[in-house]
Scaffold this active site. Structure first.
Site: not given
Length: 466
Positions: A159, A368
């Site tokens: 992730h 991110d």
């Protein structure tokens, strides 16, 4: 249809009345896949125990989804979770080598807990099950299960970003960690940038045979497929929140409290990867350059605390409080505060209302994996009067929401000037341009949702689409 076994650090334990309709996002998508395939979700309970026993706590929901959890010793939590996972891998994977701690005991704890996870999960896996392991906490799990004789199809999804090779090689025993990952059949990354970094490492450092057309990596006679699977939001679930009274009240509350000033919003975990001090510097620069907007512009930062036991997180909170205090001290009036800093979480319905009321969203992480706040903001907008998304080009979501330069406004989150400049562009943007950018983004947010992400990964792993 093969049964699905999901393994992650933490588990979304259902409420007493079951899971159905109780949650959205990743937890909701995985529960939907588990219900469709019949399955089990295994991970850490979040509880600590004086002595590890490996005994499993079971919870079964009304829809047939079973969760199974184990408790960990305090030493496990310190070394595996606070240590290697969040003080070594997390900063390294977000390109913060300056914050990365290379402690031998952290590494030992990480290996020990992954072994404990594997031993506890082994009895839960039946022949023919599909095994799907999640995130940086559990990268060696596949190798450990293979060593115990598991021959099932196994997949892993990361992730977070995957760092460039020249950063990743700073990690002691980096080869061993990647070799462990190659025991999975399918490896998933959030976008092509992180995938390319991983393929480059395998080719350069491991001398593996890499086929960039197919994503196939072959090493020592074993092949793994690595691909990008951009995660999305649960669009239907989230937009349905907008119909709830809680969302409408939150929208009205923000609009009335700002007294018709233009509101901008940021919603982030309190984490150094999110670029919060840099964002506040950009807002300060905006007020310096455009003092005429102090009375008609307000920025709301929602930043719930996270990982408060780790020193670097305590430091980021102190820095953020100092910076917001300095700007407010210099710019506030008795009836006006230019920055509102909220250090607590909010429900999804409340966030929907706040997003709807805000004419600008600042999503400016330094790095991110994806960032779903950007997608939630777009999903919450009024199609007839949409707001403007200002998005870091270093967020995984930028690849999808740039829309050929006609979607989000992409910025360099390290530059106060760039942030300031784009706030001004957003304030001055005409309605027809805002609607065009919204129309381009909403198609991606709606169609590339979390259900499609789940279906695509499971299909490649070898099961039926969930």
């Amino acid at each position: 249809m093969p049964r699905l076994v999901v393994i992650s650090n933490r588990v979304a334990v259902p409420k007493a009345r079951g899971v159905a309709g109780a949650q959205g996002g990743l937890a909701g998508a995985l529960n939907s896949a588990l219900k469709a395939n019949g399955g089990i979700w295994f991970g850490w309970s979040g509880q600590e125990t004086a002595e590890f026993t490996g005994s499993i706590n079971y919870v079964r929901s009304a829809e047939g989804v079973t969760t199974a959890t184990i408790d960990l010793e305090t030493q496990d939590v310190d070394e595996y979770y606070n240590g290697y996972a969040n003080s070594t891998l997390w900063p390294l994977f977000h390109y913060r080598i300056d914050l990365t701690q290379y402690e031998r005991e952290f590494g030992k704890g990480y290996e020990r807990v992954n072994q404990r996870f594997a031993e506890s999960a082994l009895p839960l896996i039946d022949d023919g099950d599909l095994v799907w392991v999640h995130d940086y906490h559990l990268m060696p799990m596949g190798e450990r299960l293979r060593s115990m004789g598991v021959k099932n199809r196994m997949g892993f999804f990361l992730h977070t970003p995957w760092p460039p090779t020249n950063l990743f090689v700073s990690l002691p025993y980096h080869e061993r960690l990647v070799q462990a990952l190659l025991h999975y059949d399918v490896l998933g990354f959030q976008n092509d940038t992180w995938l390319e970094s991983f393929l480059h490492y395998c080719e350069k450092e491991l001398k593996a045979d890499v086929n960039r057309d197919t994503g196939e990596i072959t090493l020592d006679g074993r092949s793994t497929i690595a691909r990008a699977y951009p995660i999305g939001i649960d669009y239907d679930f989230f937009t349905a929140k907008g119909e709830e009274g809680e969302a409408r009240q939150a929208q009205q509350r923000l609009m009335s409290s700002t007294r018709h000033r233009i509101a901008a919003i940021g919603v982030d975990r309190l984490d150094y990867s999110k670029g919060l001090p840099e964002r506040i510097d950009g807002i300060g620069r905006f007020f310096d350059r455009h003092p005429e907007h102090v009375r008609d512009f307000v920025y709301i930062q929602i930043a719930p605390p996270s990982r408060e036991d780790i020193g670097s997180y305590q430091k980021i909170r102190a820095i953020l409080e100092q910076k917001t205090g300095q700007i407010n001290g210099a710019r506030s009036e008795v009836d006006l505060v230019p920055i509102r800093y909220v250090n607590k979480g909010h429900s999804q319905a409340e966030l929907y209302g706040y997003y709807r009321a805000a004419k600008i969203a600042l999503v400016t992480p330094l790095r991110d994996g994806m960032n779903l706040v950007a997608k939630e903001y777009v999903a919450a907008q009024d199609p007839e009067d949409p707001g403007v998304l200002i998005l870091s080009r270093f967020a995984g979501a930028a690849q999808q929401l740039d829309c050929g330069g006609k979607g989000a406004l992409l910025i360099n989150p390290h530059s106060p000037d760039d942030i300031s400049h784009h706030i001004k562009l957003a304030l001055d943007m005409q309605l027809d341009e805002r609607k065009e950018r919204y129309t381009n983004m909403i198609a991606t947010v709606r169609d590339d949702n979390v259900q499609r992400w789940t279906e695509n990964f499971i299909a490649d792993l070898g099961g039926e689409a969930a």
